[in-house]
Design an enzyme around this catalytic site. Structure first.
Site, PDB file in Angstrom:
ATOM      1  N   HIS A 232       0.811  -1.351  -0.068  1.00  0.00           N
ATOM      2  CA  HIS A 232       0.098   0.141  -0.102  1.00  0.00           C
ATOM      3  C   HIS A 232       0.934   1.092   0.095  1.00  0.00           C
ATOM      4  O   HIS A 232       0.626   2.182  -0.807  1.00  0.00           O
ATOM      5  CB  HIS A 232      -0.918  -0.189   1.233  1.00  0.00           C
ATOM      6  CG  HIS A 232      -1.713  -1.226   1.495  1.00  0.00           C
ATOM      7  ND1 HIS A 232      -2.878  -1.518   0.726  1.00  0.00           N
ATOM      8  CD2 HIS A 232      -1.522  -2.338   2.103  1.00  0.00           C
ATOM      9  CE1 HIS A 232      -3.353  -2.533   1.221  1.00  0.00           C
ATOM     10  NE2 HIS A 232      -2.834  -3.231   2.080  1.00  0.00           N
TER      11      HIS A 232
HETATM   12  O1  RIB Z   1      -4.933  -0.296   4.756  1.00  0.00           O
HETATM   13  C1  RIB Z   1      -3.167  -0.096   4.512  1.00  0.00           C
HETATM   14  C2  RIB Z   1      -2.896   0.998   5.452  1.00  0.00           C
HETATM   15  O2  RIB Z   1      -3.201   0.425   6.842  1.00  0.00           O
HETATM   16  C3  RIB Z   1      -1.190   1.116   5.361  1.00  0.00           C
HETATM   17  O3  RIB Z   1      -1.116   2.145   5.331  1.00  0.00           O
HETATM   18  C4  RIB Z   1      -0.717  -0.058   6.238  1.00  0.00           C
HETATM   19  O4  RIB Z   1       0.418   0.242   6.747  1.00  0.00           O
HETATM   20  C5  RIB Z   1      -1.723   0.149   7.465  1.00  0.00           C
HETATM   21  O5  RIB Z   1      -1.204   1.191   8.046  1.00  0.00           O
END
Ligand code: RIB
Ligand code: CA
Length: 299
Positions: A232
């Site tokens: 992500h």
């Molecule tokens: O949903 C994904 C996010 O949530 C990313 O930033 C991961 O590090 C968690 O913080």
């Protein structure tokens, strides 16, 4: 040279985002890394940011401690895929001593006033520090160049339930404060990050790179990908480096902060006059080529 502040909750994918930014010093100047409670408690996210900077041999980067809890603690949420220590429990060395006693929010305000119109704020965890900064100084929105963030799920299901994504659900009040700010915004939600899938060949390439940070990244991702195959947070940094990797739709996005089945949900409608560009597609192969080749240049 893009001046950025990474606001994060390391977190394995946060760590890869930090590595990518530090490996791109001819394009990105990391003014500082501000930490927030998210994937794990604040003491751990704060320590983990310093541990990652130590792995990259960049103890010069200011690392600042921020909010230890969301604006309104309705129900604690836990991402659960980053291990007990937040970095995959792979046994990285302990954190070096702190290099700043300044609060994260104070640092954000200081840097935005030092470089008016230049700072790109890159939140990749819950938006608590961002919201506090926006509320503490009514002028800060007008002085930020942009906010480029990982959070939300505009047109796809969530990863915490049918609707909500972790960063928004962990502090929906803060996320909504951010979405109402008059700042150009680019959103890397699950719409696009769920297309940034880690493949076995990526782990093999990291092992073949052979440098310490690539080998650490391989160990981190091997642990993380047991629970989440999606990278992500690095999408935010990759876009700063190569915008053509991504495409999206200008949208109006708000966040549900009322208790109930939609708590933390991002509500989005395509709108040319909307408050943010919602990224929806990525060139998967080019994204990982960029990431893996940059990681090879680290110590
Ligand atoms: O949903 C994904 C996010 O949530 C990313 O930033 C991961 O590090 C968690 O913080
Ligand atoms: Ca994160």
């Amino acid at each position: 040279m893009q001046k950025i502040i990474i606001d994060c909750d390391p977190g394995v994918d946060d760590a890869l985002a930090i590595f990518l930014a530090l490996a791109s010093s001819s394009e990105i100047e990391v003014l500082g890394i501000t930490c927030v409670r998210g994937n794990v408690a604040l003491d751990k996210t704060y320590a983990n940011a310093r541990r990652i900077c130590a792995e990259a041999r960049r103890l010069d980067i200011p690392v600042l401690k921020g909010a230890s809890r969301p604006v309104f603690e309705a129900n604690p949420v836990n991402a659960g895929v980053h291990g007990a220590d937040g970095l995959g429990d792979i046994g990285l060395p302990p954190a070096p001593p702190p290099n700043s006693s300044q609060h994260a929010v104070s640092f954000i305000l200081e840097q935005v006033n030092r470089f008016p119109g230049e700072v790109i704020l890159c939140p990749i965890g819950p938006m608590t520090n961002v919201a506090l900064a926006l509320m503490l100084d009514e002028d800060v929105a007008g002085k930020l160049q942009s906010i480029v963030f990982m959070g939300g799920a505009a047109y796809v299901p969530g990863n915490m339930n049918a609707h909500a994504e972790f960063n928004f659900m962990a502090d929906p009040h803060a996320a909504e404060v951010m979405m109402r700010a008059k700042v150009p915004m680019v959103m890397f939600g699950l719409d696009v990050t769920h297309k940034a899938t880690i493949l076995p060949e990526h782990l093999a390439r990291l092992r073949a790179n052979g440098n310490a940070c690539s080998l650490v990244s391989e160990r981190l991702l091997s642990a993380y990908s047991v629970g989440d195959l999606h990278l992500h947070d690095p999408c935010v940094i990759a876009w700063l480096l190569e915008p053509t990797l991504f495409s999206g739709v200008q949208s109006q996005v708000s966040v549900v902060a009322e208790p109930g089945p939609d708590y933390g949900r991002s509500v989005a409608t395509p709108s040319g006059a909307g408050n943010c560009l919602v990224m929806t597609d990525v060139d998967h192969d080019r994204l990982f080529d960029l990431l893996l080749s940059r990681l090879e240049t680290l110590p």
